[in-house]
Scaffold this motif. Sequence first.
Motif, PDB file in Angstrom:
ATOM      1  N   GLU A  95      45.375  14.840  12.900  1.00 52.38           N
ATOM      2  CA  GLU A  95      45.649  14.248  11.595  1.00 52.38           C
ATOM      3  C   GLU A  95      47.062  14.517  11.095  1.00 52.38           C
ATOM      4  O   GLU A  95      47.633  13.689  10.386  1.00 52.38           O
ATOM      5  CB  GLU A  95      44.644  14.781  10.562  1.00 52.38           C
TER       6      GLU A  95
ATOM      7  N   ARG B 238      45.252   0.112   4.853  1.00 54.37           N
ATOM      8  CA  ARG B 238      45.521   1.228   5.784  1.00 54.37           C
ATOM      9  C   ARG B 238      45.449   0.751   7.233  1.00 54.37           C
ATOM     10  O   ARG B 238      44.611  -0.064   7.605  1.00 54.37           O
ATOM     11  CB  ARG B 238      44.519   2.356   5.569  1.00 54.37           C
ATOM     12  N   GLY B 239      46.355   1.295   8.037  1.00 58.11           N
ATOM     13  CA  GLY B 239      46.369   0.983   9.455  1.00 58.11           C
ATOM     14  C   GLY B 239      47.087  -0.303   9.802  1.00 58.11           C
ATOM     15  O   GLY B 239      47.150  -0.664  10.987  1.00 58.11           O
TER      16      GLY B 239
ATOM     17  N   HIS C 211      52.016   7.924  10.400  1.00 56.93           N
ATOM     18  CA  HIS C 211      51.465   7.647  11.730  1.00 56.93           C
ATOM     19  C   HIS C 211      50.172   6.835  11.621  1.00 56.93           C
ATOM     20  O   HIS C 211      49.836   6.078  12.526  1.00 56.93           O
ATOM     21  CB  HIS C 211      51.240   8.949  12.515  1.00 56.93           C
ATOM     22  N   TYR C 212      49.430   6.978  10.515  1.00 58.02           N
ATOM     23  CA  TYR C 212      48.332   6.058  10.204  1.00 58.02           C
ATOM     24  C   TYR C 212      48.723   5.403   8.896  1.00 58.02           C
ATOM     25  O   TYR C 212      48.594   5.985   7.822  1.00 58.02           O
ATOM     26  CB  TYR C 212      47.000   6.789  10.095  1.00 58.02           C
ATOM     27  N   THR C 213      49.230   4.199   8.966  1.00 62.85           N
ATOM     28  CA  THR C 213      49.956   3.596   7.862  1.00 62.85           C
ATOM     29  C   THR C 213      49.089   3.345   6.630  1.00 62.85           C
ATOM     30  O   THR C 213      47.884   3.111   6.727  1.00 62.85           O
ATOM     31  CB  THR C 213      50.584   2.256   8.293  1.00 62.85           C
TER      32      THR C 213
END
Length: 395
Positions: free
Chosen positions: A147, A353-354, A379-381
């Motif tokens: 994470e 998200r993502g 890194h996880y938009t």
Amino acid sequence: MRSWGAGVLALCAALALAGCGGTSPKDPKPAAHTSTGASTPPASLADVAMPRPGKLKPPILSADILVQSQDPLPPSLVAQAKGIKSVVAVDQFSLASFYSEEDEVTYAAVDPSAFRYFAAPATAQTAEVWNRIADGEIAITPELKAELPITHESVTMGNDDDAETVHIGAFAPLVLRSKISAIVNERWADKLHMVKNNALIVSTGEKSPLTAQKNLRKAVGNRGSVTLLALHFDINAPQTAILTGGSVARAVGSFTYTANADGTVNPDKSWVRAFIRTETVPIIGRVTCNKAMIPQLRAALNEVVARGLASKIHKNEYGGCYVPRYIAKDPAQGLSFHTFGTAIDLNVPGNQRGTVGTMDRTVVKIFEKWGFNWGGNWHYTDPMHFELARIVAVR
């Protein structure tokens, strides 16, 4: 000078990592060193190194109750906790949280030689984990490895641009059933601007912790929270939020709060009165945010207007600023940064998200100029999301 091992120590334990080969808490088995990048920690760790703990002397203790306050716990309260009949042992330390991208990370600054006895058994018995913490590195739970954005085997202790970076020494299960997911040694407390000695971990051994919890709640009163480290989440227990990381964290304040069954939370009213404001800003209109953020938000939106980009922000797609709740309304995921009133969601439908999202990149640069981080770079938009990362003077 201490010798640094290459890479990060990964502790393989049945409670922490699936597929590690059946290690049990009574049979700790450190895995081989693995590297995620550079193997040399920052030289600045010499400033926070402390003596390594000696040999572990059984028994290992259960971690049954966590006490936390916004202020240092007085010696009289610690003595009172020790005097409770069902209490076997206590340890006082510092506890706070920081945000990494949108994830809340609760971490402790401890004396490794004392705190290790309250850790997960496999971790408590693995000397190298505690040696690395004493040397100035950080230990984090294996779950966080996927994470957190990790660069050169290090993690930044907050979203603020001036937040400290700490070299990772180990991935290991820490305090079972607790919210503590990272540990540094107590010499980090000053550098990380923590409230010192504001937490207490309590063991009741084979006795039920319920009586001790009741007595501790009477002793603590409204000075903090007393949480049972059990498999269920006690929604009625007051919790404490102490944010660290840098200048922004220091500006937004800390508070106690209670939780609701729907995943929202209720910060204490005195903090809300002191820090949360409803004001009018360009394009969006009325917003409710932390007073530390509003001047920079207004400045960013004024520049968006001045540069003819007002149409790139859709007033009817504003997703909120001060929204006190857990991430995904799940207590296990920690508080949303929106609870502090220092994050804002814009153009929600097209920026989920993502995804890469549709946020205008010139608007993004304007917000970054005025002290905001953009979730589209994570890194996880989360491209709808802007949050305060540094204090900028607005004239």
